[in-house]
Scaffold this motif. Structure first.
Motif, PDB file in Angstrom:
ATOM      1  N   ASP A  73       0.821  -1.221   0.000  1.00  0.00           N
ATOM      2  CA  ASP A  73       0.000   0.000   0.000  1.00  0.00           C
ATOM      3  C   ASP A  73       0.850   1.264   0.000  1.00  0.00           C
ATOM      4  N   THR A  74       2.132   1.127   0.357  1.00  0.00           N
ATOM      5  CA  THR A  74       3.007   2.306   0.383  1.00  0.00           C
ATOM      6  C   THR A  74       3.686   2.555  -0.960  1.00  0.00           C
ATOM      7  N   LEU A  75       3.516   1.639  -1.910  1.00  0.00           N
ATOM      8  CA  LEU A  75       4.244   1.731  -3.177  1.00  0.00           C
ATOM      9  C   LEU A  75       3.475   2.502  -4.239  1.00  0.00           C
ATOM     10  N   THR A  76       4.232   3.216  -5.034  1.00  0.00           N
ATOM     11  CA  THR A  76       3.710   3.916  -6.208  1.00  0.00           C
ATOM     12  C   THR A  76       4.666   3.630  -7.366  1.00  0.00           C
ATOM     13  N   PRO A  77       4.282   3.964  -8.600  1.00  0.00           N
ATOM     14  CA  PRO A  77       5.238   3.797  -9.704  1.00  0.00           C
ATOM     15  C   PRO A  77       6.538   4.571  -9.503  1.00  0.00           C
ATOM     16  N   ASP A  78       6.502   5.609  -8.690  1.00  0.00           N
ATOM     17  CA  ASP A  78       7.706   6.413  -8.465  1.00  0.00           C
ATOM     18  C   ASP A  78       8.675   5.757  -7.481  1.00  0.00           C
ATOM     19  N   ASN A  79       8.139   5.071  -6.464  1.00  0.00           N
ATOM     20  CA  ASN A  79       9.055   4.470  -5.487  1.00  0.00           C
ATOM     21  C   ASN A  79       9.199   2.953  -5.645  1.00  0.00           C
ATOM     22  N   PHE A  80       8.536   2.391  -6.648  1.00  0.00           N
ATOM     23  CA  PHE A  80       8.751   0.982  -6.974  1.00  0.00           C
ATOM     24  C   PHE A  80      10.008   0.911  -7.857  1.00  0.00           C
ATOM     25  N   LEU A  81      11.142   0.721  -7.221  1.00  0.00           N
ATOM     26  CA  LEU A  81      12.436   0.768  -7.909  1.00  0.00           C
ATOM     27  C   LEU A  81      13.104  -0.598  -7.797  1.00  0.00           C
ATOM     28  N   PRO A  82      12.943  -1.465  -8.790  1.00  0.00           N
ATOM     29  CA  PRO A  82      13.414  -2.850  -8.689  1.00  0.00           C
ATOM     30  C   PRO A  82      14.899  -3.045  -8.968  1.00  0.00           C
ATOM     31  N   THR A  83      15.640  -1.981  -9.278  1.00  0.00           N
ATOM     32  CA  THR A  83      17.077  -2.112  -9.476  1.00  0.00           C
ATOM     33  C   THR A  83      17.774  -0.807  -9.135  1.00  0.00           C
ATOM     34  N   SER A  84      18.992  -0.926  -8.647  1.00  0.00           N
ATOM     35  CA  SER A  84      19.811   0.265  -8.399  1.00  0.00           C
ATOM     36  C   SER A  84      20.648   0.617  -9.618  1.00  0.00           C
ATOM     37  N   SER A  85      20.877  -0.365 -10.474  1.00  0.00           N
ATOM     38  CA  SER A  85      21.599  -0.187 -11.747  1.00  0.00           C
ATOM     39  C   SER A  85      23.059   0.215 -11.590  1.00  0.00           C
ATOM     40  N   SER A  86      23.584   0.193 -10.376  1.00  0.00           N
ATOM     41  CA  SER A  86      24.956   0.657 -10.193  1.00  0.00           C
ATOM     42  C   SER A  86      25.454   0.295  -8.800  1.00  0.00           C
ATOM     43  N   SER A  87      26.741   0.422  -8.596  1.00  0.00           N
ATOM     44  CA  SER A  87      27.285   0.338  -7.240  1.00  0.00           C
ATOM     45  C   SER A  87      26.939   1.617  -6.490  1.00  0.00           C
ATOM     46  N   ARG A  88      27.002   1.561  -5.171  1.00  0.00           N
ATOM     47  CA  ARG A  88      26.627   2.729  -4.380  1.00  0.00           C
ATOM     48  C   ARG A  88      27.607   3.881  -4.562  1.00  0.00           C
ATOM     49  N   LEU A  89      28.856   3.575  -4.884  1.00  0.00           N
ATOM     50  CA  LEU A  89      29.842   4.632  -5.065  1.00  0.00           C
ATOM     51  C   LEU A  89      29.711   5.347  -6.404  1.00  0.00           C
ATOM     52  N   LEU A  90      28.881   4.798  -7.295  1.00  0.00           N
ATOM     53  CA  LEU A  90      28.610   5.466  -8.572  1.00  0.00           C
ATOM     54  C   LEU A  90      27.240   6.137  -8.488  1.00  0.00           C
ATOM     55  N   THR A  91      26.199   5.510  -9.046  1.00  0.00           N
ATOM     56  CA  THR A  91      24.873   6.141  -9.010  1.00  0.00           C
ATOM     57  C   THR A  91      23.855   5.309  -8.245  1.00  0.00           C
ATOM     58  N   GLY A  92      24.318   4.286  -7.491  1.00  0.00           N
ATOM     59  CA  GLY A  92      23.391   3.374  -6.827  1.00  0.00           C
ATOM     60  C   GLY A  92      23.057   3.721  -5.395  1.00  0.00           C
ATOM     61  N   PHE A 123      32.752  -3.117  -5.363  1.00  0.00           N
ATOM     62  CA  PHE A 123      32.652  -3.652  -6.725  1.00  0.00           C
ATOM     63  C   PHE A 123      31.413  -4.515  -6.941  1.00  0.00           C
ATOM     64  N   THR A 124      30.266  -4.026  -6.505  1.00  0.00           N
ATOM     65  CA  THR A 124      29.031  -4.775  -6.737  1.00  0.00           C
ATOM     66  C   THR A 124      27.870  -3.819  -6.939  1.00  0.00           C
ATOM     67  N   THR A 125      26.931  -4.234  -7.764  1.00  0.00           N
ATOM     68  CA  THR A 125      25.706  -3.454  -7.930  1.00  0.00           C
ATOM     69  C   THR A 125      24.916  -3.490  -6.627  1.00  0.00           C
ATOM     70  N   ALA A 126      24.452  -2.344  -6.178  1.00  0.00           N
ATOM     71  CA  ALA A 126      23.731  -2.255  -4.908  1.00  0.00           C
ATOM     72  C   ALA A 126      22.398  -2.991  -4.976  1.00  0.00           C
ATOM     73  N   LEU A 127      21.894  -3.357  -3.821  1.00  0.00           N
ATOM     74  CA  LEU A 127      20.574  -3.984  -3.739  1.00  0.00           C
ATOM     75  C   LEU A 127      19.508  -3.070  -4.344  1.00  0.00           C
ATOM     76  N   PRO A 128      18.422  -3.640  -4.863  1.00  0.00           N
ATOM     77  CA  PRO A 128      17.330  -2.805  -5.372  1.00  0.00           C
ATOM     78  C   PRO A 128      16.765  -1.902  -4.277  1.00  0.00           C
ATOM     79  N   PRO A 129      16.528  -0.637  -4.548  1.00  0.00           N
ATOM     80  CA  PRO A 129      15.920   0.250  -3.551  1.00  0.00           C
ATOM     81  C   PRO A 129      14.604  -0.298  -2.995  1.00  0.00           C
ATOM     82  N   LEU A 130      13.847  -1.006  -3.821  1.00  0.00           N
ATOM     83  CA  LEU A 130      12.606  -1.624  -3.351  1.00  0.00           C
ATOM     84  C   LEU A 130      12.879  -2.585  -2.208  1.00  0.00           C
TER      85      LEU A 130
END
Length: 384
Positions: A63-82, A270-277
Motif C-alpha cells: 500500500d506504500t508503493l507507487t510507480p515512483d518508489n517501486f524501484l526494482p534495481t539500483s543499476s549501479s554500485s553505491r559509489l557510482l549512481t546506486g 565492486f558490486t551493484t547495490a541492492l534494489p531500492p525496493l
C-alpha cells in the motif's frame, strides 16, 4: 583423468557417503511447503519471526508503493549512481536503534563476512576465530593476509591463553565469533569475550549476529542487546535474510570504520547495490521490530520445549535457542530419520558434512514464530 571425469568421480563418492546434495523442487504456501505433492510444515526455514509468510504485512507494505518508489534495481554500485536515499534512511535507522555512531549495509551476509575481514586486516594481524564460525567468515579469513588460529568452540580458556601468548607479536588481534551458532543453536558468552578484549589495547571483537538479529533482545537487536554490550563490539554484523524476511546485511560501528570500509571493502565497492525496493522493505520491517516481542517470547518457548524433549530422549542437544539440532551421527541414518519425519508432515532436513563435522550429521529444526505449541508437541511424538 580429465577434469570432467574427476567431477564425476567426486560426485559418485559423495553419493556413496550419503553426502550428495541436489536442489529441491518445492512449492511454498505460507508456513508449508509442498514437495512431490506432499504438504509439510516447514521446519527448515530461517524465517524465524514468520514474517516472510505474513501476507498482511506484505499487503501493508504494498500500500506504500507507487510507480515512483517501486524501484526494482539500483543499476549501479553505491559509489557510482546506486546510492538511493532509502539506503541512507535505513542506515540512519540502524544507527539510531543500536545507539552507534554509524551503520553500513551490504548485499548479503556472505558479502559482509568475506569483505570486512580482508579490508581491516593485514600481515600484522592475528585472527582468533571460534572453530564453528560460518563458512562465510572462514572464507573472509582466507581472503585476508592475516594469520588465523581457530580456538575450540566457545573455549574461552584456550582463547585467553592465545591472547596472552600472541598479544605482543601482532599490531592487532581480531576475535571472530558468531553470537548464536547456526548448527548447534548455542550462544557465545559475549560479556566474557568483551572482558577478554578489554584487557588489551590491540584486540578488536567481531560478532556475527545473523541468527540472533530480530530474535534476541528486548527490541530484537540480537544477543549483544540481550547482554548489554553493543558499544563494546567493534564489528557488530547481522543479516536481513532471516528473521527480517528480506535480503542484505549490516554492520553497526564507529564512523571511522564505516568510512574505511566504504574505501577498502571490495565486496562493497565492486558490486551493484541492492534494489531500492528491497531496501525499502527492510526499513519497513526494521521499524516494526521493537513491537514484535510477543513473537520472540513465543519462539523462545517453542525452542525450550523441543530442547527439553530431545534431552529427555538422550539426544545431545547443545541448543539455547530456536535452532534445535537432533544429532544422529551417520549421514545415512540422518537421511532416514528426516524422511520419516517428512512422511509425518514435517519438512525437516538432514545437515551433513562438510557443513558439520563427520559423525555429527543432524536434523536441524529451525523453528519459527508461526509454529504452534501443539505442532511442536506433535513433532516430539514422532521423534520417539
Amino acid at each position: 583423468m580429465s577434469i570432467i571425469e574427476q567431477m564425476h568421480q567426486e560426485l559418485q563418492e559423495l553419493k556413496e557417503r550419503s553426502n550428495l546434495r541436489s536442489l529441491p523442487n518445492m512449492i511454498h504456501d505460507g508456513r508449508d511447503v509442498v514437495v512431490g505433492g506432499h504438504r509439510m510444515l516447514n521446519l527448515s526455514s530461517n524465517d524465524y519471526l514468520g514474517l516472510a509468510a505474513d501476507r498482511s504485512l506484505r499487503e501493508e507494505f504494498l500500500d506504500t508503493l507507487t510507480p515512483d518508489n517501486f524501484l526494482p534495481t539500483s543499476s549501479s554500485s553505491r559509489l557510482l549512481t546506486g546510492n538511493f536515499t532509502v539506503y541512507d534512511e535505513l542506515e540512519a535507522e540502524l544507527s539510531h536503534l543500536f545507539g552507534t555512531e554509524a551503520a553500513l549495509t551490504f548485499n548479503s551476509g556472505y558479502h559482509a563476512n568475506t569483505g570486512i575481514l580482508p579490508a581491516v586486516s593485514d600481515t600484522q594481524t592475528l585472527i582468533l576465530a571460534d572453530k564453528l564460525v560460518h563458512a562465510s567468515l572462514i572464507d573472509g579469513i582466507r581472503l585476508s593476509t592475516a594469520r588465523c588460529i581457530r580456538y575450540r568452540h566457545n573455549d574461552l580458556t584456550q582463547l585467553e591463553r592465545l591472547l596472552e601468548q600472541h598479544s605482543t607479536e601482532y599490531r592487532q588481534i581480531i576475535i571472530v565469533t558468531e553470537s548464536l551458532f547456526s548448527m548447534d543453536g548455542d550462544k557465545a558468552d559475549l560479556k566474557a569475550l568483551v572482558r577478554l578484549k578489554n584487557r588489551y589495547d590491540n584486540v578488536l571483537l567481531y560478532v556475527d549476529e545473523a541468527h540472533a538479529f530480530g530474535v534476541c533482545g528486548q527490541h530484537g537487536l540480537g544477543c549483544a542487546e540481550e547482554c548489554g554490550c553493543i558499544s563494546d563490539i567493534d564489528f557488530l554484523v547481522g543479516t536481513f535474510g532471516k528473521a527480517i524476511a528480506s535480503a542484505g546485511a549490516y554492520i553497526v560501528c564507529r564512523k571511522v570504520i564505516r568510512e574505511y570500509l566504504v574505501n577498502r571493502m571490495r565486496t562493497f565497492i565492486f558490486t551493484t547495490a541492492l534494489p531500492p525496493l528491497n531496501v525499502a522493505w527492510t526499513l519497513f520491517v526494521v521499524r516494526k521490530l521493537s513491537g514484535m516481542q510477543q513473537l520472540r517470547e513465543h519462539l523462545a518457548h517453542l525452542g525450550s520445549l523441543l530442547q527439553t524433549a530431545l534431552r529427555e530422549r538422550d539426544y545431545d542437544c547443545p541448543s539455547q535457542s530456536h535452532i534445535v539440532p537432533m544429532i544422529v551421527g551417520p549421514s545415512a541414518d540422518t537421511i532416514l530419520r528426516a524422511e520419516q519425519l517428512q512422511r509425518h508432515g514435517f519438512y525437516a532436513l538432514p545437515v551433513r558434512p562438510p557443513t558439520v563435522p563427520e559423525g555429527t550429521s543432524r536434523i536441524r529444526f529451525s523453528l519459527t514464530a508461526n509454529v504452534t505449541e501443539e505442532e511442536v508437541k506433535k513433532l516430539i511424538e514422532h521423534i520417539g
